[in-house]
Design a protein around this motif. Structure first.
Motif, short mmCIF file in Angstrom:
data_model
loop_
_atom_site.label_atom_id
_atom_site.label_comp_id
_atom_site.label_asym_id
_atom_site.label_seq_id
_atom_site.Cartn_x
_atom_site.Cartn_y
_atom_site.Cartn_z
N ARG A 121 0.59 -1.25 -0.04
CA ARG A 121 0.03 0.07 0.09
C ARG A 121 0.84 1.13 0.02
O ARG A 121 0.35 2.31 -0.55
CB ARG A 121 -0.88 -0.01 1.21
CG ARG A 121 -1.53 1.20 1.61
CD ARG A 121 -2.65 1.87 0.50
NE ARG A 121 -3.29 3.13 0.56
CZ ARG A 121 -2.73 4.20 0.42
NH1 ARG A 121 -1.57 4.33 -0.06
NH2 ARG A 121 -3.53 5.33 0.61
N SER A 122 2.24 1.02 0.47
CA SER A 122 3.03 2.38 0.70
C SER A 122 3.14 2.71 -0.90
O SER A 122 3.66 2.25 -1.62
CB SER A 122 4.10 2.25 1.54
OG SER A 122 5.00 1.18 1.00
N ASN A 123 3.46 4.20 -0.77
CA ASN A 123 3.91 4.73 -2.02
C ASN A 123 5.46 5.10 -2.08
O ASN A 123 6.16 4.92 -3.41
CB ASN A 123 3.28 6.19 -2.12
CG ASN A 123 1.92 6.25 -2.05
OD1 ASN A 123 1.22 6.21 -1.14
ND2 ASN A 123 1.28 6.23 -3.41
N LYS A 124 5.96 4.74 -0.81
CA LYS A 124 7.38 5.00 -0.75
C LYS A 124 7.85 4.14 0.42
O LYS A 124 7.23 4.08 1.56
CB LYS A 124 7.97 6.14 -0.38
CG LYS A 124 9.38 6.70 -0.34
CD LYS A 124 9.53 8.24 -0.06
CE LYS A 124 10.33 8.85 -0.87
NZ LYS A 124 10.81 8.60 -2.04
N LYS A 125 9.10 3.61 0.26
CA LYS A 125 9.57 2.78 1.29
C LYS A 125 10.84 3.59 1.76
O LYS A 125 11.51 3.71 1.07
CB LYS A 125 9.88 1.26 0.86
CG LYS A 125 8.78 0.56 0.65
CD LYS A 125 8.94 -0.63 -0.32
CE LYS A 125 7.56 -1.31 -0.68
NZ LYS A 125 6.70 -0.68 -1.33
N LEU A 126 10.99 3.68 3.08
CA LEU A 126 12.12 4.66 3.60
C LEU A 126 12.82 3.48 4.73
O LEU A 126 12.30 2.94 5.48
CB LEU A 126 11.56 5.81 4.39
CG LEU A 126 12.35 6.80 5.07
CD1 LEU A 126 13.58 7.39 4.03
CD2 LEU A 126 11.52 7.91 5.71
N SER A 127 14.25 4.09 4.52
CA SER A 127 14.87 3.01 5.51
C SER A 127 15.78 4.22 6.38
O SER A 127 16.32 5.12 5.87
CB SER A 127 15.87 2.18 4.79
OG SER A 127 16.78 1.58 5.89
N PHE A 128 15.99 4.07 7.66
CA PHE A 128 16.81 4.74 8.48
C PHE A 128 18.14 4.21 8.53
O PHE A 128 18.89 4.28 9.83
CB PHE A 128 16.32 5.24 9.76
CG PHE A 128 15.13 6.31 9.77
CD1 PHE A 128 15.72 7.58 9.97
CD2 PHE A 128 13.91 6.35 8.94
CE1 PHE A 128 14.80 8.68 9.90
CE2 PHE A 128 13.16 7.18 8.95
CZ PHE A 128 13.36 8.63 9.36
N GLY A 129 18.30 3.12 7.84
CA GLY A 129 19.62 2.20 8.05
C GLY A 129 19.37 0.71 8.10
O GLY A 129 18.06 0.26 8.31
N LYS A 130 20.53 0.03 8.23
CA LYS A 130 20.43 -1.33 8.08
C LYS A 130 20.17 -1.81 9.47
O LYS A 130 19.76 -3.05 9.84
CB LYS A 130 21.75 -2.17 7.58
CG LYS A 130 21.74 -1.56 6.17
CD LYS A 130 20.95 -2.22 5.11
CE LYS A 130 21.24 -2.30 3.85
NZ LYS A 130 20.28 -2.06 3.10
N MET A 131 20.30 -1.04 10.61
CA MET A 131 20.06 -1.43 12.01
C MET A 131 18.88 -1.47 12.34
O MET A 131 17.92 -0.93 11.53
CB MET A 131 21.04 -0.50 12.79
CG MET A 131 22.46 -0.37 12.76
SD MET A 131 23.07 0.74 14.02
CE MET A 131 24.82 0.61 13.84
N THR A 132 18.44 -2.17 13.47
CA THR A 132 17.05 -2.31 13.81
C THR A 132 16.86 -1.63 15.18
O THR A 132 17.97 -1.43 15.93
CB THR A 132 16.64 -4.00 14.20
OG1 THR A 132 16.96 -4.74 12.90
CG2 THR A 132 15.30 -4.35 14.85
#
Length: 160
Positions: A121-132
């Motif tokens: 459903r998302s229009n954009k997938k955003l990551s704040f990095g590879k860490m959890t």
């Protein structure tokens, strides 16, 4: 533009609540952010893959029920696109101009992650990095970055 953060679970720790409240207060000079919490699904530690997907699907139902059909949705995902703070500010500024009147919704999943339905459903997938990060802390980080974006958009200083 209405900014919303839809997040799974409640923040229990006072220090996270206080930090989030501080950035929401600071945002008042620019725009408001509505934080919508949806219940997390209780799940034991040792779930099968099928059971884990069922848990995420129940949370997805709750998340998706809070999102309008015309909203622009950004899901926070480890495999999403990474951005600099300046790029993020540019994205928000573009959305302010192009998406006038619609909701900009950021989605933060629970401890088990997001359902494929929410990701689709998302229009954009955003990551704040590879860490959890703990999902409660992610709300604070996201609110801070939205606030920083507005400072950048308005050519106002912000500590580094």
């Amino acid at each position: 533009m209405n900014i919303k953060i839809v997040a799974v679970g409640k923040i229990k720790e006072k220090f996270y609540k206080d930090a989030l409240a501080e950035y929401l207060k600071r945002m008042g000079a620019y725009n408001s952010i509505e934080v919508i919490e949806v219940a997390d699904e209780m799940a034991p530690e040792n779930l099968s893959c099928k059971e884990l997907e069922e848990v995420k699907d129940k949370e997805a139902d709750r998340i998706l029920s809070k999102i309008k059909d015309d909203a622009y949705v950004v899901s926070l995902e480890i495999l999403g696109k990474e951005m600099t703070s300046e790029n993020f500010a540019g994205f928000i500024e573009d959305e302010m101009l192009d998406g006038f009147g619609r909701d900009l919704v950021f989605v933060i999943g629970g401890s088990n992650g997001l359902s494929k339905r929410v990701s689709q459903r998302s229009n954009k997938k955003l990551s704040f990095g590879k860490m959890t990060y703990p999902h409660q802390l992610m709300r604070v980080i996201l609110a801070e970055q939205i606030y920083r974006a507005y400072r950048i958009i308005n050519n106002q200083p912000y500590h580094k």
